[in-house]
Design a protein around this motif. Structure first.
Motif, PDB file in Angstrom:
ATOM      1  N   ILE A   1       2.322   4.603 -12.406  1.00  0.00           N
ATOM      2  CA  ILE A   1       1.349   3.626 -11.886  1.00  0.00           C
ATOM      3  C   ILE A   1       0.301   3.287 -12.939  1.00  0.00           C
TER       4      ILE A   1
ATOM      5  N   TRP B   1      -2.244  -2.692  -8.890  1.00  0.00           N
ATOM      6  CA  TRP B   1      -2.639  -1.635  -7.943  1.00  0.00           C
ATOM      7  C   TRP B   1      -4.135  -1.733  -7.652  1.00  0.00           C
TER       8      TRP B   1
ATOM      9  N   VAL C   1       4.775  -4.239  -6.831  1.00  0.00           N
ATOM     10  CA  VAL C   1       3.781  -3.173  -6.823  1.00  0.00           C
ATOM     11  C   VAL C   1       3.378  -2.837  -5.385  1.00  0.00           C
TER      12      VAL C   1
ATOM     13  N   TYR D   1       3.029   0.666  -3.601  1.00  0.00           N
ATOM     14  CA  TYR D   1       1.734   0.982  -2.978  1.00  0.00           C
ATOM     15  C   TYR D   1       1.934   1.455  -1.536  1.00  0.00           C
TER      16      TYR D   1
END
Length: 322
Positions: free
Chosen positions: A245, A254, A229, A233
């Motif tokens: 997402i 996130w 992730v 990001y």
């Protein structure tokens, strides 16, 4: 004779992928993924995507076909699935559609009603109301006018809630009414065209499913979900509003990277969100017509062996399909 099509559905962490691979070993099937997260490249661990070695041995259509910055709708899926089903039949094989995105299965079966175009002003009004009163209030408004659609949509699924209420406010008709009108006009072409076998896989005891979900999410973290992730990001062109997402697991990590929660809170949120997803999937399936269940537990609660489940599956499919 109608060409055969197999559906293999079930909640997350129920064992669908392993069974689909076992069926690939003993039947002339082509695997077609029905999963809104597996379509995205670079989202492997958190989506429980089959490994590269597994995909080499058990090819899956509709995996890694979109960048996470792109959207992928139920209409996109229907078009892609119809193409893959036709290609499989042209090869003399049986399409096996496997996954847990029930909306995609439903769209393929019933078609997609023509909905009114988005109205930015109405959508902004709904979002302002949600900001003041909460999405549970919006869900209650939808429940009052379209209980069938409200039952399909979780109160936390803001995008779908907003769209469903927007359709009613713009057109004066609910999504359910529009779907029913379309179905009355065109019938159910999928079941008319194909010999369809619909299977659903799940444990009898939901607690067992919850245990598997918690274990699997912890394993995903150990396998590097946070780094996966973080790579998304750090791209700079992605944001939490994107469908990719918002996927379960990715959204929670996130939030952790954004500093919204601690690592332990992220883990707990991920497990809870996955359990909620499984609950929604089971809610869909409990009202599904023509479904045959494959339980991973016997009636006395003992775990059934994979070979036993495979034998039952083959019996349910039937020799005429093979």
């Amino acid at each position: 004779m109608k060409p055969p099509v197999l559906f293999l559905m079930g909640p997350t962490a129920s064992g669908k992928t392993a069974l689909a691979m076992a069926l690939y070993d003993c039947l002339p099937v082509d695997l077609i993924s029905v999963d809104s997260a597996l379509v995205y490249r670079g989202m492997d661990i958190g989506s429980a995507k089959p490994s590269p070695d597994e995909q080499a041995r058990y090819p899956h259509a509709l995996i890694d076909i979109r960048d996470p910055a792109d959207s992928y709708s139920a209409a996109d899926f229907v078009a892609d699935a119809e193409r893959e089903i036709a290609a499989s039949h042209a090869r003399g094989r049986i399409p096996l559609l496997v996954g847990g995105t029930m909306l995609y299965f439903k769209a393929l079966l019933d078609g997609l009603a023509a909905m009114p175009a988005a109205d930015p002003a109405v959508r902004a009004q709904i979002e302002d109301e949600a900001a003041r009163l909460g999405w549970a209030h919006i869900h209650a408004r939808l429940q009052a006018v379209d209980p069938a659609m409200a039952a399909e949509i979780h109160p936390n699924h803001s995008q779908r809630l907003s769209r469903a209420l927007e359709v009613y406010l713009v057109s004066g008709k609910t999504m359910t009414e529009l779907r029913q009108e379309q179905q009355a006009e065109r019938g159910n072409p999928f079941s008319e065209r194909f010999a369809l076998t619909q299977l659903a896989m799940a444990p009898r005891d939901r607690n067992l499913l919850h245990e598997r979900i918690a274990l699997r999410f912890s394993q995903m973290l150990e396998q590097g979900l946070e780094d996966e992730v973080r790579a998304l990001y750090n791209r700079g062109d992605l944001h939490p509003g994107l469908p990719a997402i918002r996927a379960v697991g990715y959204r929670q990590v996130w939030q952790y990277l954004d500093g919204e929660c601690s690592h332990e809170q992220m883990r707990e949120r991920g497990i809870i969100a996955t359990r909620q997803l499984a609950k929604r999937q089971l809610t869909w399936l409990r009202g599904w017509d023509g479904l045959q269940w494959l339980y991973t537990q016997s009636e006395d609660g003992k775990t059934r062996q994979n070979e036993e489940i495979l034998r039952q599956t083959l019996n349910l499919i039937g020799k005429e399909t093979i």
